[in-house]
Design a protein around this motif. Structure first.
Motif, PDB file in Angstrom:
ATOM      1  N   ALA A  51     -12.522 -11.928  -7.639  1.00 55.75           N
ATOM      2  CA  ALA A  51     -11.885 -12.978  -6.836  1.00 55.75           C
ATOM      3  C   ALA A  51     -10.371 -12.810  -6.822  1.00 55.75           C
ATOM      4  O   ALA A  51      -9.732 -13.015  -5.786  1.00 55.75           O
ATOM      5  N   GLN A  52      -9.789 -12.418  -7.953  1.00 57.23           N
ATOM      6  CA  GLN A  52      -8.346 -12.186  -7.988  1.00 57.23           C
ATOM      7  C   GLN A  52      -7.960 -11.019  -7.083  1.00 57.23           C
ATOM      8  O   GLN A  52      -6.973 -11.091  -6.348  1.00 57.23           O
ATOM      9  N   LEU A  53      -8.730  -9.955  -7.131  1.00 60.29           N
ATOM     10  CA  LEU A  53      -8.435  -8.791  -6.300  1.00 60.29           C
ATOM     11  C   LEU A  53      -8.508  -9.153  -4.819  1.00 60.29           C
ATOM     12  O   LEU A  53      -7.634  -8.772  -4.025  1.00 60.29           O
ATOM     13  N   GLU A  54      -9.519  -9.907  -4.448  1.00 57.35           N
ATOM     14  CA  GLU A  54      -9.680 -10.317  -3.051  1.00 57.35           C
ATOM     15  C   GLU A  54      -8.489 -11.154  -2.574  1.00 57.35           C
ATOM     16  O   GLU A  54      -7.935 -10.921  -1.492  1.00 57.35           O
ATOM     17  N   LEU A  55      -8.061 -12.129  -3.374  1.00 56.30           N
ATOM     18  CA  LEU A  55      -6.925 -12.969  -2.998  1.00 56.30           C
ATOM     19  C   LEU A  55      -5.617 -12.174  -3.018  1.00 56.30           C
ATOM     20  O   LEU A  55      -4.740 -12.377  -2.180  1.00 56.30           O
ATOM     21  N   VAL A 121      -5.040  -8.910 -12.768  1.00 53.81           N
ATOM     22  CA  VAL A 121      -4.605  -7.852 -11.848  1.00 53.81           C
ATOM     23  C   VAL A 121      -3.351  -8.275 -11.089  1.00 53.81           C
ATOM     24  O   VAL A 121      -3.177  -9.450 -10.750  1.00 53.81           O
ATOM     25  N   GLU A 122      -2.495  -7.299 -10.868  1.00 59.36           N
ATOM     26  CA  GLU A 122      -1.310  -7.448 -10.021  1.00 59.36           C
ATOM     27  C   GLU A 122      -1.082  -6.094  -9.360  1.00 59.36           C
ATOM     28  O   GLU A 122      -1.282  -5.053  -9.987  1.00 59.36           O
ATOM     29  N   ILE A 123      -0.669  -6.115  -8.084  1.00 59.06           N
ATOM     30  CA  ILE A 123      -0.534  -4.868  -7.328  1.00 59.06           C
ATOM     31  C   ILE A 123       0.783  -4.861  -6.554  1.00 59.06           C
ATOM     32  O   ILE A 123       1.084  -5.807  -5.834  1.00 59.06           O
ATOM     33  N   SER A 124       1.534  -3.777  -6.694  1.00 55.29           N
ATOM     34  CA  SER A 124       2.728  -3.563  -5.873  1.00 55.29           C
ATOM     35  C   SER A 124       2.457  -2.388  -4.931  1.00 55.29           C
ATOM     36  O   SER A 124       1.536  -1.600  -5.172  1.00 55.29           O
ATOM     37  N   ALA A 125       3.270  -2.277  -3.879  1.00 57.03           N
ATOM     38  CA  ALA A 125       3.001  -1.225  -2.896  1.00 57.03           C
ATOM     39  C   ALA A 125       4.247  -0.848  -2.109  1.00 57.03           C
ATOM     40  O   ALA A 125       5.236  -1.584  -2.092  1.00 57.03           O
ATOM     41  N   ILE A 126       4.138   0.294  -1.441  1.00 58.60           N
ATOM     42  CA  ILE A 126       5.146   0.729  -0.478  1.00 58.60           C
ATOM     43  C   ILE A 126       4.419   0.999   0.840  1.00 58.60           C
ATOM     44  O   ILE A 126       3.352   1.620   0.868  1.00 58.60           O
ATOM     45  N   VAL A 127       5.013   0.512   1.917  1.00 60.69           N
ATOM     46  CA  VAL A 127       4.440   0.634   3.258  1.00 60.69           C
ATOM     47  C   VAL A 127       5.410   1.450   4.125  1.00 60.69           C
ATOM     48  O   VAL A 127       6.611   1.218   4.100  1.00 60.69           O
ATOM     49  N   ASP A 128       4.877   2.417   4.857  1.00 65.78           N
ATOM     50  CA  ASP A 128       5.682   3.226   5.761  1.00 65.78           C
ATOM     51  C   ASP A 128       5.323   2.846   7.194  1.00 65.78           C
ATOM     52  O   ASP A 128       4.234   3.167   7.688  1.00 65.78           O
ATOM     53  N   THR A 129       6.230   2.167   7.873  1.00 66.90           N
ATOM     54  CA  THR A 129       5.943   1.659   9.214  1.00 66.90           C
ATOM     55  C   THR A 129       5.974   2.742  10.293  1.00 66.90           C
ATOM     56  O   THR A 129       5.660   2.444  11.443  1.00 66.90           O
ATOM     57  N   THR A 130       6.329   3.971   9.926  1.00 70.44           N
ATOM     58  CA  THR A 130       6.313   5.050  10.925  1.00 70.44           C
ATOM     59  C   THR A 130       4.912   5.644  11.081  1.00 70.44           C
ATOM     60  O   THR A 130       4.657   6.372  12.043  1.00 70.44           O
TER      61      THR A 130
END
Length: 133
Positions: A51-55, A121-130
């Motif tokens: 449930a934490q991962l889904e949210l 759980v906690e998740i960080s990320a990098i997004v490339d808009t190109t």
């Protein structure tokens, strides 16, 4: 030209801890660690990894929507997991369900605790808009 755009969910923790949820710098979006906070900023689903991962991923979607980006543009993620060995299979299944055929680089780090009691759980990320949406 490099542009900067800051995004916040508007939850109390942002002011309490002094951070934003995401910042766009040029074509990259750097996403702070997301977790199972509801829209009012309350932590949900203690000790329930699935449930934490889904949210948590739903909160990613809110950020991506703000920037007009998609999951397919996430190039890197780091997952911080309390009880990594216990949740490894659920983590893999949730990751595949969220990303489908897209495969970002990913690092999972087993840790002893996170901010909230029962947070696993906690998740960080990098997004490339190109990248293609």
């Amino acid at each position: 030209m490099t542009t900067t755009d800051i995004y916040s969910h508007g939850v109390p923790a942002e002011d309490d801890f002094g951070y934003v949820q995401a910042i766009r710098s040029g074509e990259l979006i750097h996403v702070s660690g997301q977790l199972a906070l509801d829209e009012a900023g309350a932590f949900r689903h203690p000790d329930d990894f699935g449930a934490q991962l889904e949210l948590t991923y739903a909160n990613f979607d809110r950020i991506l929507d703000h920037y007009g980006a998609t999951r397919n543009q996430i190039v890197s993620q780091v997952l911080y997991v309390v009880g990594l060995q216990r949740y490894a299979q659920a983590m893999a299944e949730g990751n595949r369900a969220y990303f489908g055929d897209h495969r970002p680089v990913s690092t999972a780090v087993g840790i002893t605790e996170l901010t909230f009691p029962g947070q696993v759980v906690e998740i960080s990320a990098i997004v490339d808009t190109t990248l293609p949406r």
